[in-house]
Write a protein that holds these residues in place. Structure first.
Motif, PDB file in Angstrom:
ATOM      1  N   LEU A  66       1.410  -1.045  -0.120  1.00 39.28           N
ATOM      2  CA  LEU A  66      -0.027  -0.410  -0.416  1.00 39.28           C
ATOM      3  C   LEU A  66       0.852   1.288   0.212  1.00 39.28           C
ATOM      4  O   LEU A  66       0.277   1.800  -0.761  1.00 39.28           O
ATOM      5  N   PRO A  67       1.495   1.467   0.760  1.00 40.44           N
ATOM      6  CA  PRO A  67       2.854   2.414   1.039  1.00 40.44           C
ATOM      7  C   PRO A  67       3.872   2.864  -0.545  1.00 40.44           C
ATOM      8  O   PRO A  67       3.939   4.058  -0.651  1.00 40.44           O
ATOM      9  N   ALA A  68       4.097   1.897  -1.207  1.00 38.63           N
ATOM     10  CA  ALA A  68       4.849   2.253  -2.433  1.00 38.63           C
ATOM     11  C   ALA A  68       3.303   2.329  -3.376  1.00 38.63           C
ATOM     12  O   ALA A  68       3.550   3.109  -4.649  1.00 38.63           O
ATOM     13  N   ALA A  69       2.092   1.940  -3.768  1.00 40.43           N
ATOM     14  CA  ALA A  69       1.064   2.227  -4.307  1.00 40.43           C
ATOM     15  C   ALA A  69       0.602   3.758  -4.432  1.00 40.43           C
ATOM     16  O   ALA A  69       0.970   4.094  -5.033  1.00 40.43           O
ATOM     17  N   HIS A  70       0.448   4.461  -2.768  1.00 36.22           N
ATOM     18  CA  HIS A  70       0.802   5.506  -3.223  1.00 36.22           C
ATOM     19  C   HIS A  70       1.392   6.631  -3.342  1.00 36.22           C
ATOM     20  O   HIS A  70       1.283   7.125  -4.068  1.00 36.22           O
ATOM     21  N   ARG A  71       2.781   6.112  -3.435  1.00 41.33           N
ATOM     22  CA  ARG A  71       4.169   6.957  -3.611  1.00 41.33           C
ATOM     23  C   ARG A  71       4.066   6.666  -5.136  1.00 41.33           C
ATOM     24  O   ARG A  71       4.706   7.773  -6.297  1.00 41.33           O
ATOM     25  N   VAL A  72       4.076   5.439  -6.035  1.00 45.53           N
ATOM     26  CA  VAL A  72       3.434   5.945  -7.228  1.00 45.53           C
ATOM     27  C   VAL A  72       2.562   6.597  -7.459  1.00 45.53           C
ATOM     28  O   VAL A  72       2.846   7.718  -8.913  1.00 45.53           O
ATOM     29  N   LEU A  73       1.364   6.705  -7.034  1.00 47.48           N
ATOM     30  CA  LEU A  73       0.327   7.382  -7.742  1.00 47.48           C
ATOM     31  C   LEU A  73       0.279   8.814  -7.326  1.00 47.48           C
ATOM     32  O   LEU A  73       0.735  10.018  -8.080  1.00 47.48           O
ATOM     33  N   ASP A  74       1.647   9.610  -5.893  1.00 45.92           N
ATOM     34  CA  ASP A  74       2.098  10.139  -5.966  1.00 45.92           C
ATOM     35  C   ASP A  74       3.399  11.054  -6.803  1.00 45.92           C
ATOM     36  O   ASP A  74       3.521  11.918  -7.772  1.00 45.92           O
ATOM     37  N   GLU A  75       4.279  10.298  -7.836  1.00 47.20           N
ATOM     38  CA  GLU A  75       5.101  10.013  -8.177  1.00 47.20           C
ATOM     39  C   GLU A  75       3.832  11.070  -9.409  1.00 47.20           C
ATOM     40  O   GLU A  75       4.629  11.313 -11.026  1.00 47.20           O
ATOM     41  N   VAL A  76       3.161  10.133 -10.369  1.00 44.46           N
ATOM     42  CA  VAL A  76       2.008  10.418 -11.516  1.00 44.46           C
ATOM     43  C   VAL A  76       1.518  11.298 -11.117  1.00 44.46           C
ATOM     44  O   VAL A  76       1.506  12.368 -12.611  1.00 44.46           O
ATOM     45  N   GLU A  77       0.759  11.799 -10.382  1.00 42.59           N
ATOM     46  CA  GLU A  77       0.978  13.097  -9.833  1.00 42.59           C
ATOM     47  C   GLU A  77       1.628  14.385 -10.495  1.00 42.59           C
ATOM     48  O   GLU A  77       1.072  15.392 -10.922  1.00 42.59           O
ATOM     49  N   GLN A  78       2.823  13.771 -10.010  1.00 44.73           N
ATOM     50  CA  GLN A  78       3.923  15.116  -9.675  1.00 44.73           C
ATOM     51  C   GLN A  78       4.667  15.585 -11.342  1.00 44.73           C
ATOM     52  O   GLN A  78       4.287  16.488 -11.978  1.00 44.73           O
ATOM     53  N   LEU A  79       4.287  14.071 -12.304  1.00 41.22           N
ATOM     54  CA  LEU A  79       4.028  13.786 -13.696  1.00 41.22           C
ATOM     55  C   LEU A  79       3.516  14.766 -14.121  1.00 41.22           C
ATOM     56  O   LEU A  79       3.336  15.217 -14.965  1.00 41.22           O
ATOM     57  N   ARG A  80       2.220  14.723 -14.047  1.00 38.70           N
ATOM     58  CA  ARG A  80       1.105  15.037 -14.764  1.00 38.70           C
ATOM     59  C   ARG A  80       1.196  16.658 -14.766  1.00 38.70           C
ATOM     60  O   ARG A  80       1.773  17.171 -15.201  1.00 38.70           O
ATOM     61  N   LEU A  81       1.823  17.076 -13.354  1.00 33.92           N
ATOM     62  CA  LEU A  81       1.875  19.004 -13.479  1.00 33.92           C
ATOM     63  C   LEU A  81       2.681  19.036 -13.492  1.00 33.92           C
ATOM     64  O   LEU A  81       2.927  19.839 -14.365  1.00 33.92           O
ATOM     65  N   LEU A  82       3.742  18.967 -14.466  1.00 32.28           N
ATOM     66  CA  LEU A  82       5.412  19.274 -14.339  1.00 32.28           C
ATOM     67  C   LEU A  82       4.961  19.266 -16.202  1.00 32.28           C
ATOM     68  O   LEU A  82       5.125  20.206 -16.739  1.00 32.28           O
ATOM     69  N   ALA A  83       4.122  18.094 -16.792  1.00 31.55           N
ATOM     70  CA  ALA A  83       3.492  18.316 -18.111  1.00 31.55           C
ATOM     71  C   ALA A  83       2.541  19.772 -18.662  1.00 31.55           C
ATOM     72  O   ALA A  83       3.171  19.621 -19.384  1.00 31.55           O
TER      73      ALA A  83
END
Length: 327
Positions: A66-83
């Motif tokens: 579960l913590p790793a899943a949260h980290r993945v989604l956080d990184e995806v959201e940061q990627l979207r914001l950067l894009a």
């Protein structure tokens, strides 16, 4: 397989502990949710939940992932914001401050609701103590604030008060672990973990006073800023905590409901001037997200926490900050 979407399914089910509520939170029907979970479990090669007609329980493998899943989604959201920021067109930035103390489920529901309601904006959601929020709203640094009640700020506009029920966090081997529900007085003999008093002094004092009125006189009150650190202290024994998270077992701790719903985290949205698009859609979206996640809208004449000066001194509660007594 759409890994990101299926990880969102995993996290929603883990926090709701109910497939129907998780589907409602995600805005989908239950059959696609169940199918997506099965695909994710097949892809990962592990069973994430034990489920029957009565309950949904996260497996040990699910707790570990579960913590790793949260980290993945956080990184995806940061990627979207950067894009989005690479876009040459001008995007509106909306700054939202949120009082500390909400569980991960409420926080995630709030952030997701903001992005759905204002997809054309860069929505920046961060935690901030209520007194600092009031100052940032007044000087225009923040557009919206979710403040801990009571709030005194004549220049701000306010939404409805929302009460988020608080549940008890106890060690997995505590006598009341698994109880439905638990009485506050049954938590006696333990210290209480609470957010720093400076974040919301009157609410902090009211919380301790309510515990005492219902027979729970903490051995000491330790102020902790991070809920993850608080849960670690609970797991190690000697302390209990409070959370807006759903009842269930979370690794070494149990979250159990409190009899009579006598404790709640009272919050209220605030903003300075009339909101313009896209921010104007956010108060309703945030309120809907919190109320759909076990929050309750309360009318304005409901009892508000009293000012700290109106509360009796806590003779039996010894306050500790980060393990040290104040001098």
């Amino acid at each position: 397989m759409d890994l990101v979407r299926h990880l969102e399914y995993f996290i929603a089910i883990a926090h709701e502990r109910h497939f129907g509520l998780a589907a409602q939170r995600l805005g989908i029907r239950q059959p696609p949710l169940s199918q997506g979970l099965r695909r994710l479990e097949s892809e990962l090669g592990v069973r994430l939940f034990e489920r029957d007609s009565q309950s949904v329980t996260v497996t040990d493998a699910g707790q570990a992932l579960l913590p790793a899943a949260h980290r993945v989604l956080d990184e995806v959201e940061q990627l979207r914001l950067l894009a989005r920021r690479q876009d040459t067109s001008v995007r509106t930035r909306v700054v939202i401050r949120v009082t500390p103390g909400m569980g991960a489920g409420h926080y995630a529901a709030l952030v997701a609701a903001c992005h759905r309601a204002a997809p054309e904006a860069d929505v920046d959601v961060t935690e901030q103590a209520s007194p600092v929020q009031v100052a940032e709203l007044a000087d225009g640094t923040a557009d919206l604030g979710l403040l801990r009640e009571p709030v005194v700020a004549r220049t701000l506009h306010f939404g409805a008060r929302i009460d988020l029920p608080l549940n008890a966090v106890v060690p997995g081997d505590h006598p009341v672990a698994g109880s439905v529900p638990v009485r506050l007085r049954d938590l006696g003999g333990s210290g209480l973990l609470a957010p720093p008093r400076e974040h919301a002094p009157a609410a902090h004092d009211d919380l301790v006073a309510t515990c005492e009125r219902h027979g729970f006189l903490p051995e000491n009150v330790r102020e902790v800023t991070d809920e993850r650190a608080a849960w670690g202290l609970v797991a190690s024994g000697g302390y209990v905590g409070l959370t807006t998270e759903q009842p269930g077992r979370y690794g070494g701790v149990d979250v159990v409901p409190i009899e009579g719903d006598v404790l709640a985290m009272a919050v209220r949205l605030a903003w300075l001037d009339a909101l313009s698009p896209p921010a104007e859609a956010l108060p309703a979206a945030i309120a809907a997200a919190l109320t759909s996640h076990n929050g309750h809208v309360r009318s304005a004449d409901i009892h508000q926490p009293r000012a700290a000066s109106e509360l009796p001194a806590h003779r039996d509660a010894q306050h500790v900050v980060d393990g040290r007594k104040p001098r």
